[in-house]
Design a protein around this motif. Structure first.
Motif, PDB file in Angstrom:
ATOM      1  N   GLY A  46      76.647  95.061   6.535  1.00  0.00           N
ATOM      2  CA  GLY A  46      75.203  95.002   6.368  1.00  0.00           C
ATOM      3  C   GLY A  46      74.520  93.866   7.092  1.00  0.00           C
ATOM      4  N   GLU A  47      75.279  93.082   7.860  1.00  0.00           N
ATOM      5  CA  GLU A  47      74.704  91.929   8.561  1.00  0.00           C
ATOM      6  C   GLU A  47      73.983  92.346   9.835  1.00  0.00           C
ATOM      7  N   LEU A  48      72.910  91.619  10.183  1.00  0.00           N
ATOM      8  CA  LEU A  48      72.277  91.734  11.488  1.00  0.00           C
ATOM      9  C   LEU A  48      72.583  90.438  12.229  1.00  0.00           C
ATOM     10  N   ARG A  49      73.463  90.528  13.216  1.00  0.00           N
ATOM     11  CA  ARG A  49      73.898  89.346  13.963  1.00  0.00           C
ATOM     12  C   ARG A  49      73.294  89.361  15.368  1.00  0.00           C
ATOM     13  N   CYS A  50      72.694  88.268  15.772  1.00  0.00           N
ATOM     14  CA  CYS A  50      72.168  88.128  17.124  1.00  0.00           C
ATOM     15  C   CYS A  50      73.161  87.341  17.968  1.00  0.00           C
ATOM     16  N   ILE A  51      73.427  87.852  19.172  1.00  0.00           N
ATOM     17  CA  ILE A  51      74.327  87.198  20.123  1.00  0.00           C
ATOM     18  C   ILE A  51      73.504  86.809  21.341  1.00  0.00           C
ATOM     19  N   ILE A  52      73.496  85.525  21.667  1.00  0.00           N
ATOM     20  CA  ILE A  52      72.752  85.058  22.833  1.00  0.00           C
ATOM     21  C   ILE A  52      73.678  84.271  23.746  1.00  0.00           C
ATOM     22  N   GLY A  53      73.190  83.963  24.936  1.00  0.00           N
ATOM     23  CA  GLY A  53      73.982  83.189  25.875  1.00  0.00           C
ATOM     24  C   GLY A  53      73.577  83.508  27.296  1.00  0.00           C
ATOM     25  N   PRO A  54      73.933  82.654  28.238  1.00  0.00           N
ATOM     26  CA  PRO A  54      73.564  82.859  29.645  1.00  0.00           C
ATOM     27  C   PRO A  54      74.257  84.070  30.242  1.00  0.00           C
ATOM     28  N   ASN A  55      73.750  84.526  31.375  1.00  0.00           N
ATOM     29  CA  ASN A  55      74.418  85.619  32.095  1.00  0.00           C
ATOM     30  C   ASN A  55      75.850  85.201  32.423  1.00  0.00           C
ATOM     31  N   GLY A  56      76.760  86.139  32.253  1.00  0.00           N
ATOM     32  CA  GLY A  56      78.168  85.842  32.516  1.00  0.00           C
ATOM     33  C   GLY A  56      78.894  85.206  31.352  1.00  0.00           C
ATOM     34  N   ALA A  57      78.229  85.134  30.190  1.00  0.00           N
ATOM     35  CA  ALA A  57      78.846  84.486  29.027  1.00  0.00           C
ATOM     36  C   ALA A  57      79.908  85.361  28.371  1.00  0.00           C
ATOM     37  N   GLY A  58      79.889  86.666  28.660  1.00  0.00           N
ATOM     38  CA  GLY A  58      80.879  87.569  28.090  1.00  0.00           C
ATOM     39  C   GLY A  58      80.329  88.534  27.056  1.00  0.00           C
ATOM     40  N   LYS A  59      78.997  88.582  26.936  1.00  0.00           N
ATOM     41  CA  LYS A  59      78.382  89.415  25.894  1.00  0.00           C
ATOM     42  C   LYS A  59      78.671  90.897  26.103  1.00  0.00           C
ATOM     43  N   THR A  60      78.478  91.384  27.322  1.00  0.00           N
ATOM     44  CA  THR A  60      78.716  92.803  27.604  1.00  0.00           C
ATOM     45  C   THR A  60      80.199  93.142  27.497  1.00  0.00           C
ATOM     46  N   THR A  61      81.055  92.263  27.999  1.00  0.00           N
ATOM     47  CA  THR A  61      82.498  92.495  27.898  1.00  0.00           C
ATOM     48  C   THR A  61      82.927  92.579  26.440  1.00  0.00           C
TER      49      THR A  61
END
Length: 263
Positions: A46-61
């Protein structure tokens, strides 16, 4: 028991320790480049978690690993405590209850809004049942409910290709809802939206809070602040967690300021 808890129980997921997703020391290496570097993360039911970071940080991977698009070089990824995502195909992961929305909307533009939601409905997709199916009153009620949620009631017979960019994004979120996922991954959901559309999207995600577990990857800090509320924000950098905490804590972190937010 919440609606989301009931859905999870129906899927047979073990979330007795309160988390629906575990990533433990996940590494992904492409031709010598380490896209993820022993990334550890868990998302609560039930959590809503936000993930942020610069381009190339690994978010999409990271999202690619969760959905089975990319296999980790090392580490473990679990949906609940029993489903090893590294052993499942993309189709199996989607069927298990993980839905993903990419940055660019992918709706069926030559079909109406209603038809898009109908096509996305969690039904037997074999040819014969699909050809002869007639929506039950419950199924029509479900579509009406989603139309109201995404503020497209009254536009159900409009071709999806004629919708604004923001409306297409909402329609795709509605299509995910029709699949009844336990975990929803959203990649930059407000990119390219007007201020009014961005505000409406924040309202939509806040309405979904608690009904699903939601992971939002986003660069718009005003939007993140709006939906993060008192939740946890995770900052990725060079494939690992750099910082994590409430939004105000993350914004005050000198390391985050240096590599991402600036002064």
């Amino acid at each position: 028991m919440t609606l989301n808890d009931a859905r999870i129980a129906q899927q047979g997921l073990d979330t007795t320790h309160g988390a629906i997703l575990y990533l433990e020391e996940i590494s992904v290496v492409f031709d010598g480049f380490r896209a993820l570097n022993k990334l550890s993360l868990d998302i609560s039911v039930g959590e809503l978690r936000c993930i942020i970071g610069p381009n190339g940080a690994g978010k999409t991977t990271m999202m690619d690993v969760i959905t089975g698009k990319t296999r980790p070089t090392s580490g473990t990824a679990y949906f609940g405590q029993t489903m090893d995502l590294s052993r499942m195909s993309e189709h199996q992961i989607a069927h298990a209850g993980i839905g993903r929305k990419f940055q660019r909307p992918t709706v069926f533009e030559q079909h109406t809004v209603f038809e898009n939601l109908e096509l996305a409905m969690k039904l037997d997709k074999r040819v014969r049942p699909t050809l002869f199916a007639r929506l039950s009153s419950d199924q029509r009620g479900k579509i009406d409910e989603i139309l109201k949620l995404i503020r497209l009631n009254g536009s159900e017979q409009r071709l999806a290709g004629l919708l604004s960019h923001g409306q297409k994004q909402w329609l795709e979120i509605g299509m995910l809802q029709m699949q009844e996922p336990q975990l929803i991954l959203l990649d930059e959901p407000v990119a390219g939206m007007s201020d009014a559309e961005t505000a409406r999207t924040a309202e939509l995600l806040n309405e979904l809070r608690g009904k699903h577990s939601i992971v939002v990857v986003e660069h718009d800090m005003a939007f993140v602040t709006e939906i993060a509320q008192q939740g946890v924000v995770t900052v990725l950098h060079e494939g690992a967690v750099l910082a994590q905490g409430r939004m105000e804590e993350v914004q005050a972190d000198e390391r985050v300021i240096e590599v991402y937010l600036g002064r």
